[in-house]
Design a protein around this motif. Structure first.
Motif, mmCIF file in Angstrom:
data_model
loop_
_atom_site.group_PDB
_atom_site.id
_atom_site.type_symbol
_atom_site.label_atom_id
_atom_site.label_comp_id
_atom_site.label_asym_id
_atom_site.label_seq_id
_atom_site.Cartn_x
_atom_site.Cartn_y
_atom_site.Cartn_z
ATOM 1 N N GLU A 6 135.222 -20.977 57.484
ATOM 2 C CA GLU A 6 136.228 -22.030 57.663
ATOM 3 C C GLU A 6 135.964 -23.188 56.701
ATOM 4 O O GLU A 6 136.886 -23.806 56.179
ATOM 5 C CB GLU A 6 136.225 -22.553 59.105
ATOM 6 C CG GLU A 6 136.646 -21.543 60.161
ATOM 7 C CD GLU A 6 138.150 -21.304 60.223
ATOM 8 O OE1 GLU A 6 138.900 -21.958 59.472
ATOM 9 O OE2 GLU A 6 138.566 -20.449 61.022
ATOM 10 N N TRP B 82 145.256 -25.257 71.569
ATOM 11 C CA TRP B 82 143.824 -25.029 71.352
ATOM 12 C C TRP B 82 143.065 -25.627 72.547
ATOM 13 O O TRP B 82 143.633 -26.400 73.323
ATOM 14 C CB TRP B 82 143.343 -25.654 70.046
ATOM 15 C CG TRP B 82 143.997 -25.086 68.819
ATOM 16 C CD1 TRP B 82 144.845 -25.741 67.974
ATOM 17 C CD2 TRP B 82 143.884 -23.747 68.302
ATOM 18 N NE1 TRP B 82 145.249 -24.907 66.964
ATOM 19 C CE2 TRP B 82 144.683 -23.664 67.139
ATOM 20 C CE3 TRP B 82 143.188 -22.607 68.705
ATOM 21 C CZ2 TRP B 82 144.792 -22.499 66.390
ATOM 22 C CZ3 TRP B 82 143.295 -21.447 67.953
ATOM 23 C CH2 TRP B 82 144.084 -21.400 66.818
ATOM 24 N N TYR C 180 142.240 -27.519 66.069
ATOM 25 C CA TYR C 180 141.331 -26.363 66.097
ATOM 26 C C TYR C 180 139.907 -26.868 65.866
ATOM 27 O O TYR C 180 139.656 -27.610 64.907
ATOM 28 C CB TYR C 180 141.767 -25.415 64.978
ATOM 29 C CG TYR C 180 140.852 -24.270 64.655
ATOM 30 C CD1 TYR C 180 140.759 -23.163 65.489
ATOM 31 C CD2 TYR C 180 140.101 -24.268 63.484
ATOM 32 C CE1 TYR C 180 139.939 -22.092 65.176
ATOM 33 C CE2 TYR C 180 139.280 -23.204 63.152
ATOM 34 C CZ TYR C 180 139.203 -22.122 64.006
ATOM 35 O OH TYR C 180 138.390 -21.062 63.678
ATOM 36 N N ASP D 42 137.219 -23.632 69.953
ATOM 37 C CA ASP D 42 138.058 -22.441 69.794
ATOM 38 C C ASP D 42 137.274 -21.300 69.144
ATOM 39 O O ASP D 42 137.437 -20.137 69.510
ATOM 40 C CB ASP D 42 139.293 -22.803 68.965
ATOM 41 C CG ASP D 42 140.021 -23.983 69.576
ATOM 42 O OD1 ASP D 42 140.574 -23.815 70.661
ATOM 43 O OD2 ASP D 42 139.974 -25.085 68.989
ATOM 44 N N VAL D 43 136.422 -21.664 68.185
ATOM 45 C CA VAL D 43 135.577 -20.646 67.544
ATOM 46 C C VAL D 43 134.681 -19.992 68.602
ATOM 47 O O VAL D 43 134.602 -18.756 68.705
ATOM 48 C CB VAL D 43 134.713 -21.267 66.422
ATOM 49 C CG1 VAL D 43 133.749 -20.238 65.846
ATOM 50 C CG2 VAL D 43 135.586 -21.864 65.318
ATOM 51 N N GLY E 195 136.698 -17.808 71.075
ATOM 52 C CA GLY E 195 137.143 -16.576 70.421
ATOM 53 C C GLY E 195 136.002 -15.588 70.235
ATOM 54 O O GLY E 195 136.149 -14.384 70.475
ATOM 55 N N LYS F 232 145.767 -14.995 68.588
ATOM 56 C CA LYS F 232 146.040 -15.999 67.547
ATOM 57 C C LYS F 232 144.815 -16.189 66.638
ATOM 58 O O LYS F 232 144.932 -16.235 65.410
ATOM 59 C CB LYS F 232 146.421 -17.320 68.240
ATOM 60 C CG LYS F 232 146.932 -18.397 67.321
ATOM 61 C CD LYS F 232 147.614 -19.515 68.099
ATOM 62 C CE LYS F 232 146.660 -20.301 68.958
ATOM 63 N NZ LYS F 232 147.258 -21.541 69.504
ATOM 64 N N LEU F 233 143.630 -16.252 67.249
ATOM 65 C CA LEU F 233 142.411 -16.451 66.466
ATOM 66 C C LEU F 233 142.127 -15.258 65.556
ATOM 67 O O LEU F 233 141.651 -15.429 64.427
ATOM 68 C CB LEU F 233 141.216 -16.658 67.413
ATOM 69 C CG LEU F 233 141.125 -18.013 68.099
ATOM 70 C CD1 LEU F 233 140.132 -17.960 69.247
ATOM 71 C CD2 LEU F 233 140.736 -19.099 67.109
ATOM 72 N N SER F 234 142.428 -14.064 66.056
ATOM 73 C CA SER F 234 142.104 -12.851 65.298
ATOM 74 C C SER F 234 142.874 -12.767 63.982
ATOM 75 O O SER F 234 142.497 -12.010 63.085
ATOM 76 C CB SER F 234 142.381 -11.603 66.137
ATOM 77 O OG SER F 234 141.608 -11.660 67.311
ATOM 78 N N ARG G 56 143.170 -15.266 61.956
ATOM 79 C CA ARG G 56 142.529 -16.127 60.957
ATOM 80 C C ARG G 56 141.571 -15.293 60.110
ATOM 81 O O ARG G 56 140.799 -14.490 60.662
ATOM 82 C CB ARG G 56 141.735 -17.260 61.639
ATOM 83 C CG ARG G 56 142.587 -18.209 62.448
ATOM 84 C CD ARG G 56 141.733 -19.274 63.097
ATOM 85 N NE ARG G 56 141.379 -20.331 62.169
ATOM 86 C CZ ARG G 56 142.105 -21.404 61.953
ATOM 87 N NH1 ARG G 56 143.232 -21.570 62.611
ATOM 88 N NH2 ARG G 56 141.704 -22.323 61.106
ATOM 89 N N PHE H 14 137.957 -14.992 61.281
ATOM 90 C CA PHE H 14 137.703 -14.078 62.398
ATOM 91 C C PHE H 14 137.839 -12.627 61.949
ATOM 92 O O PHE H 14 137.001 -11.788 62.278
ATOM 93 C CB PHE H 14 138.679 -14.358 63.555
ATOM 94 C CG PHE H 14 138.182 -15.412 64.500
ATOM 95 C CD1 PHE H 14 138.251 -16.755 64.165
ATOM 96 C CD2 PHE H 14 137.618 -15.072 65.724
ATOM 97 C CE1 PHE H 14 137.778 -17.737 65.028
ATOM 98 C CE2 PHE H 14 137.146 -16.036 66.599
ATOM 99 C CZ PHE H 14 137.218 -17.370 66.248
#
Ligand SMILES: N[C@@H](CCC(=O)N[C@@H](CS)C(=O)NCC(=O)O)C(=O)O
Length: 202
Positions: free
Chosen positions: A21, A146, A152, A156-157, A160, A188-190, A192, A195
């Motif tokens: 990130e 979030w 974010y 959230d990390v 997830g 949603k996170l997947s 990114r 991720f």
């Protein structure tokens, strides 16, 4: 800098996602603390991963210390808010998600023992923490985009990573049905890249 860890480790993944990130270059050294020839105890007396080795040889652990160091190392994509209350709210979420993983890891280790040596009470005690943690995350997420609102963050990390690791190691847990908001969040996170590029594997 160099990150030491394994591709299956959820806490190593947390650090890898933060590095991605924040677009920080690093070398990944694969080392599982469970392997007989592991060198992890030479880097971390607790014998756990992840360990971040800085260019001057300084070793950092655990994942929360590493995350804080990395977030301050680059102004890009801040994952920890500066205000005390906001930052502590984020860190509380991280502690909750990490705590669910800690409890699930203990279950996994107990289930690896000989059947006669396993304690069903111990397993149930830890699974109770997993269930309570998931229920708390589902309730506290509510309808927010979030964990702590519109931004974010490392919360959230951590959530997830926790959910994906449960799916990886406890595929029969079936947490999605009772936790639709968490399921939506993981989807949603997947998407990114951070991720997608670090999905857990053996
Ligand atoms: N609180 C630590 C937990 C790290 C941890 O439990 N790592 C596991 C792998 S996911 C480990 O290295 N376990 C080896 C052991 O317990 O001996 C963190 O956030 O980094």
């Amino acid at each position: 800098m160099k990150l030491i860890g394994s591709l299956a480790s959820p806490f190593t993944r947390k650090a890898r996602i933060v590095l991605a990130e924040k677009k920080i270059d690093y070398e990944l050294e694969l080392d599982s603390p469970w392997d007989p020839g592991t060198k992890v105890p030479e880097r971390n007396p607790l014998g756990k991963v992840p360990v971040l080795v800085l260019d001057d040889g300084t070793t950092l652990f655990d994942s929360r210390v590493i995350v804080e160091f990395l977030d301050n190392a680059s102004p890009l994509s801040r994952l920890l808010p500066p205000g005390n209350r906001e930052r502590i709210e984020v860190r509380r979420w991280e502690a909750l998600a990490d705590g669910v993983v800690d409890a699930a890891v203990l279950v996994r280790m107990e289930r690896r023992r000989q059947p006669g040596q396993q304690s069903p009470e111990w397993i149930e005690r830890q699974m109770g923490k997993v269930r309570a943690g998931l229920a708390a995350m589902e309730a506290e997420l509510g309808d927010k985009p979030w964990c702590t609102g519109s931004a974010y963050t490392i919360a959230d990390v951590a959530v997830g990573v926790c959910l994906a690791w449960l799916e990886f190691r406890f595929p029969d847990l079936g947490w999605r049905e009772a936790h639709p908001r968490l399921a939506r969040m993981l989807a949603k996170l997947s998407e990114r890249p951070s991720f997608a590029e670090t999905a857990p594997r053996d």
